[in-house]
Motif scaffolding. Structure first.
Motif, PDB file in Angstrom:
ATOM      1  N   GLN A 101      73.271  82.053 -16.368  1.00 17.15           N
ATOM      2  CA  GLN A 101      73.793  82.947 -15.499  1.00 17.15           C
ATOM      3  C   GLN A 101      75.012  83.212 -15.889  1.00 17.15           C
ATOM      4  OE1 GLN A 101      72.359  83.237 -13.263  1.00 17.15           O
ATOM      5  NE2 GLN A 101      73.464  84.890 -11.648  1.00 17.15           N
ATOM      6  N   VAL A 102      75.271  85.101 -15.548  1.00 17.80           N
ATOM      7  CA  VAL A 102      76.803  85.802 -16.330  1.00 17.80           C
ATOM      8  C   VAL A 102      77.753  86.546 -14.799  1.00 17.80           C
ATOM      9  CG1 VAL A 102      77.377  87.889 -17.289  1.00 17.80           C
ATOM     10  CG2 VAL A 102      75.240  86.002 -18.518  1.00 17.80           C
ATOM     11  N   TYR A 134      79.660 101.117 -14.335  1.00 20.31           N
ATOM     12  CA  TYR A 134      79.037  99.966 -14.246  1.00 20.31           C
ATOM     13  C   TYR A 134      78.906  99.339 -15.531  1.00 20.31           C
ATOM     14  CZ  TYR A 134      77.644 101.048  -9.627  1.00 20.31           C
ATOM     15  OH  TYR A 134      77.673 101.355  -8.388  1.00 20.31           O
ATOM     16  N   CYS A 135      78.595  97.846 -16.050  1.00 20.33           N
ATOM     17  CA  CYS A 135      78.777  97.548 -17.167  1.00 20.33           C
ATOM     18  C   CYS A 135      77.669  96.245 -17.048  1.00 20.33           C
ATOM     19  CB  CYS A 135      80.253  96.346 -17.709  1.00 20.33           C
ATOM     20  SG  CYS A 135      80.796  95.198 -16.340  1.00 20.33           S
ATOM     21  N   ALA A 136      76.900  95.799 -17.575  1.00 22.79           N
ATOM     22  CA  ALA A 136      75.677  95.217 -18.246  1.00 22.79           C
ATOM     23  C   ALA A 136      75.824  94.794 -18.828  1.00 22.79           C
ATOM     24  CB  ALA A 136      74.452  95.888 -17.423  1.00 22.79           C
ATOM     25  N   ALA A 137      75.208  93.335 -18.932  1.00 20.41           N
ATOM     26  CA  ALA A 137      74.026  92.853 -19.692  1.00 20.41           C
ATOM     27  C   ALA A 137      72.972  92.569 -20.120  1.00 20.41           C
ATOM     28  CB  ALA A 137      75.021  91.072 -19.769  1.00 20.41           C
ATOM     29  N   ALA A 151      66.769  99.379 -17.166  1.00 22.17           N
ATOM     30  CA  ALA A 151      65.902  98.205 -16.406  1.00 22.17           C
ATOM     31  C   ALA A 151      65.804  96.674 -17.190  1.00 22.17           C
ATOM     32  CB  ALA A 151      64.529  98.149 -16.095  1.00 22.17           C
ATOM     33  N   ASP A 152      66.343  96.835 -18.072  1.00 31.26           N
ATOM     34  CA  ASP A 152      66.436  96.234 -19.537  1.00 31.26           C
ATOM     35  C   ASP A 152      67.530  95.267 -19.728  1.00 31.26           C
ATOM     36  OD1 ASP A 152      65.249  98.315 -22.557  1.00 31.26           O
ATOM     37  OD2 ASP A 152      63.697  97.181 -20.851  1.00 31.26           O
ATOM     38  N   TYR A 153      68.544  95.586 -18.283  1.00 29.65           N
ATOM     39  CA  TYR A 153      69.582  94.500 -18.202  1.00 29.65           C
ATOM     40  C   TYR A 153      70.049  93.812 -16.841  1.00 29.65           C
ATOM     41  CZ  TYR A 153      72.012  98.068 -21.704  1.00 29.65           C
ATOM     42  OH  TYR A 153      72.564  98.324 -23.196  1.00 29.65           O
ATOM     43  N   ASP A 154      69.719  92.500 -17.192  1.00 33.83           N
ATOM     44  CA  ASP A 154      69.493  91.504 -16.460  1.00 33.83           C
ATOM     45  C   ASP A 154      70.793  91.315 -15.688  1.00 33.83           C
ATOM     46  OD1 ASP A 154      68.019  90.359 -19.469  1.00 33.83           O
ATOM     47  OD2 ASP A 154      66.969  90.298 -17.815  1.00 33.83           O
ATOM     48  N   TYR A 155      72.112  91.381 -15.790  1.00 30.93           N
ATOM     49  CA  TYR A 155      73.550  91.497 -15.076  1.00 30.93           C
ATOM     50  C   TYR A 155      74.419  92.984 -14.963  1.00 30.93           C
ATOM     51  CZ  TYR A 155      71.996  86.308 -16.368  1.00 30.93           C
ATOM     52  OH  TYR A 155      71.024  85.768 -16.705  1.00 30.93           O
ATOM     53  N   TRP A 156      74.738  92.983 -13.947  1.00 30.74           N
ATOM     54  CA  TRP A 156      75.199  93.576 -13.449  1.00 30.74           C
ATOM     55  C   TRP A 156      76.740  93.638 -12.241  1.00 30.74           C
ATOM     56  CZ3 TRP A 156      74.110  98.970 -14.884  1.00 30.74           C
ATOM     57  CH2 TRP A 156      73.023  98.677 -15.237  1.00 30.74           C
TER      58      TRP A 156
END
Length: 124
Positions: free
Chosen positions: A1-2, A94-97, A109-114
């Motif tokens: 989890q991030v 927003y940043c996303a990982a 949609a490729d980014y899992d965490y926001w």
């Protein structure tokens, strides 16, 4: 989890600069691609810039030459330096990982965490 937490947004005048930060907690931060996205009122969310695990980055045409993304893996933080801001840069940032060992993409949609987002408002 991030978990991702953005900071640094605010209200500025056209031509000003802002520095956004994205602080991450969780495992394997250094192995994750991080992207900065923004969403203007009434518009879809779009990629602003993304950075790979090795520090290679790309940015959208709309911000190229004005925005720069960087990362400090020791601090689990990614930065977005925004210069020469214009009213059209207004939005929630927003940043996303991505999952570990992925490559940078511009697809939301490729980014899992926001993160929860930070507001940037630029007045003319």
């Amino acid at each position: 989890q991030v978990q991702l937490v953005e900071s640094g947004g605010g209200s500025v005048q056209a031509g000003d600069s802002l520095n956004l930060s994205c602080a991450a907690s969780g495992r394997i931060f250094s192995s994750r691609v991080i992207g900065w996205f923004r969403q203007a009122p009434g518009k879809e969310r779009e990629l602003v810039a993304a950075i790979s695990t090795s520090g290679n980055s790309f940015s959208s045409e709309a911000v190229k030459g004005r925005f720069a993304i960087s990362r400090d893996n020791a601090k689990n933080t990614v930065y977005l330096h925004m210069a020469n801001l214009a009213p059209e840069d207004t939005g929630v940032y927003y940043c996303a990982a991505r999952k570990p060992f992925s490559i940078p993409t511009s697809t939301e949609a490729d980014y899992d965490y926001w993160g929860q987002g930070t507001q940037v408002t630029v007045s003319s």
